[in-house]
Design a protein around this motif. Structure first.
Motif, PDB file in Angstrom:
ATOM      1  N   LYS A 253     -11.743 -40.679 -55.771  1.00 10.85           N
ATOM      2  CA  LYS A 253     -10.547 -40.671 -56.608  1.00 10.85           C
ATOM      3  C   LYS A 253     -10.604 -41.709 -57.715  1.00 10.85           C
ATOM      4  O   LYS A 253      -9.817 -41.645 -58.666  1.00 10.85           O
ATOM      5  CB  LYS A 253      -9.305 -40.913 -55.749  1.00 10.85           C
TER       6      LYS A 253
ATOM      7  N   TYR B 177     -16.551 -35.592 -51.373  1.00 16.85           N
ATOM      8  CA  TYR B 177     -15.309 -35.377 -50.662  1.00 16.85           C
ATOM      9  C   TYR B 177     -14.393 -36.583 -50.853  1.00 16.85           C
ATOM     10  O   TYR B 177     -14.837 -37.684 -51.189  1.00 16.85           O
ATOM     11  CB  TYR B 177     -15.587 -35.159 -49.172  1.00 16.85           C
ATOM     12  N   GLY B 178     -13.104 -36.394 -50.605  1.00 17.38           N
ATOM     13  CA  GLY B 178     -12.153 -37.464 -50.838  1.00 17.38           C
ATOM     14  C   GLY B 178     -12.047 -38.488 -49.731  1.00 17.38           C
ATOM     15  O   GLY B 178     -11.669 -39.624 -49.964  1.00 17.38           O
TER      16      GLY B 178
ATOM     17  N   TRP C  13     -14.053 -33.618 -55.109  1.00 19.48           N
ATOM     18  CA  TRP C  13     -13.919 -34.185 -56.456  1.00 19.48           C
ATOM     19  C   TRP C  13     -15.168 -33.906 -57.266  1.00 19.48           C
ATOM     20  O   TRP C  13     -16.294 -34.045 -56.768  1.00 19.48           O
ATOM     21  CB  TRP C  13     -13.697 -35.693 -56.379  1.00 19.48           C
TER      22      TRP C  13
ATOM     23  N   TYR D  53      -8.673 -29.355 -44.086  1.00 21.04           N
ATOM     24  CA  TYR D  53      -9.388 -29.327 -45.362  1.00 21.04           C
ATOM     25  C   TYR D  53      -9.229 -30.680 -46.046  1.00 21.04           C
ATOM     26  O   TYR D  53      -8.338 -31.462 -45.731  1.00 21.04           O
ATOM     27  CB  TYR D  53      -8.860 -28.224 -46.273  1.00 21.04           C
ATOM     28  N   GLY D  54     -10.120 -30.947 -46.957  1.00 19.55           N
ATOM     29  CA  GLY D  54     -10.043 -32.146 -47.772  1.00 19.55           C
ATOM     30  C   GLY D  54     -10.156 -31.773 -49.231  1.00 19.55           C
ATOM     31  O   GLY D  54     -10.240 -30.591 -49.587  1.00 19.55           O
ATOM     32  N   LYS D  55     -10.165 -32.781 -50.076  1.00 20.20           N
ATOM     33  CA  LYS D  55     -10.324 -32.563 -51.507  1.00 20.20           C
ATOM     34  C   LYS D  55     -11.771 -32.806 -51.904  1.00 20.20           C
ATOM     35  O   LYS D  55     -12.381 -33.790 -51.490  1.00 20.20           O
ATOM     36  CB  LYS D  55      -9.416 -33.510 -52.298  1.00 20.20           C
TER      37      LYS D  55
ATOM     38  N   LYS E 179     -10.599 -30.975 -59.232  1.00 20.37           N
ATOM     39  CA  LYS E 179     -10.584 -31.031 -57.778  1.00 20.37           C
ATOM     40  C   LYS E 179     -10.501 -29.618 -57.209  1.00 20.37           C
ATOM     41  O   LYS E 179      -9.912 -28.736 -57.805  1.00 20.37           O
ATOM     42  CB  LYS E 179      -9.394 -31.859 -57.286  1.00 20.37           C
ATOM     43  N   GLU E 180     -11.117 -29.462 -56.052  1.00 21.67           N
ATOM     44  CA  GLU E 180     -11.068 -28.190 -55.337  1.00 21.67           C
ATOM     45  C   GLU E 180     -10.760 -28.465 -53.868  1.00 21.67           C
ATOM     46  O   GLU E 180     -10.920 -29.584 -53.385  1.00 21.67           O
ATOM     47  CB  GLU E 180     -12.416 -27.458 -55.437  1.00 21.67           C
ATOM     48  N   ILE E 181     -10.328 -27.441 -53.170  1.00 23.10           N
ATOM     49  CA  ILE E 181     -10.132 -27.555 -51.724  1.00 23.10           C
ATOM     50  C   ILE E 181     -11.477 -27.381 -51.033  1.00 23.10           C
ATOM     51  O   ILE E 181     -12.247 -26.482 -51.354  1.00 23.10           O
ATOM     52  CB  ILE E 181      -9.126 -26.503 -51.228  1.00 23.10           C
ATOM     53  N   TRP E 182     -11.749 -28.257 -50.086  1.00 26.00           N
ATOM     54  CA  TRP E 182     -12.965 -28.184 -49.285  1.00 26.00           C
ATOM     55  C   TRP E 182     -12.571 -27.966 -47.832  1.00 26.00           C
ATOM     56  O   TRP E 182     -12.258 -28.920 -47.117  1.00 26.00           O
ATOM     57  CB  TRP E 182     -13.766 -29.482 -49.415  1.00 26.00           C
TER      58      TRP E 182
END
Length: 213
Positions: free
Chosen positions: A111, A77-78, A200, A196-198, A129-132
């Motif tokens: 990142k 996660y980001g 990676w 939501y977060g990113k 990257k995807e949405i989490w």
């Protein structure tokens, strides 16, 4: 375990520093208790594929036993949610990140992993990257399932992840940490919120020779 089931021709090794492994597993899977920051029990170049997930803030360095032309994958996660939009959740991330930096194990490394991979000499580096989602708010079935598991993870780990960082390094009292974690979890569990977060994903290959370009 899923990887072992999907690739029965492979010998899969699962590693953790804590004894949390299940008592049953596929026949081609073994578990080890080991600190990956120390010298590995396996010889240099032993593994064809190494997968790391959710290790941000846990590892400061170390060496890996990846074979030439082998692949390494990092997923995490980001940890970069803005605290002005989601007060308690954002404050949790910002506060824990400040402490983690002091501890030398910052949370927001995802990142920068592409740069780290390339500096380490990996080639064919790929990043996406995807949405989490952090709860089950999405309508999409796959994202909703991800959100359910993400929320469970947040509920289970918010306090254990924060207590040492905030009390030892930031001077918080235990009841202050617990209050922040309770408030953050309450925010996440509100149905109307869409946090939501990113996520990676970084993949890289060890070259046949260290100087391959």
């Amino acid at each position: 375990m899923d990887f072992a089931d999907m690739h029965p021709e492979s010998e899969v090794v699962g590693n953790d520093i804590s004894p949390i492994q299940p008592s049953w597993a596929p026949s081609n899977l073994t578990f080890e208790l080991d600190d990956v920051e120390e010298a590995w029990m396996h010889p240099e170049g032993h593994f064809d594929y190494i997968h790391m997930r959710s290790l941000s803030g846990n590892i400061a360095g170390g060496r890996i036993s990846l074979a030439p032309r082998g692949w390494i994958e990092f997923q995490d996660y980001g940890c970069d949610l803005p605290n002005d939009q989601i007060p308690a959740v954002g404050r949790w991330f910002v506060s824990c990140e400040a402490a983690a930096v002091k501890f030398g194990r910052r949370l927001t490394i995802a990142k920068d992993m592409e740069k780290f991979f390339k500096e380490a000499g990996f080639v064919d580096v790929r990043v996406w990257k995807e949405i989490w989602p952090l709860s089950a708010w999405p309508k999409d079935k796959t994202l909703k399932e991800i959100g359910k598991w993400a929320l469970l993870g947040c509920i289970d780990t918010a306090f254990p992840s924060a207590i040492m960082l905030l009390t030892k390094l930031e001077g918080w009292m235990e009841h202050e940490v617990r209050r922040l974690c309770d408030d953050a979890i309450e925010e996440l569990t509100k149905r109307k919120q869409r946090f939501y977060g990113k996520a990676w994903f970084i993949l890289g290959r060890r070259p046949e020779k260290d100087k391959e370009t």
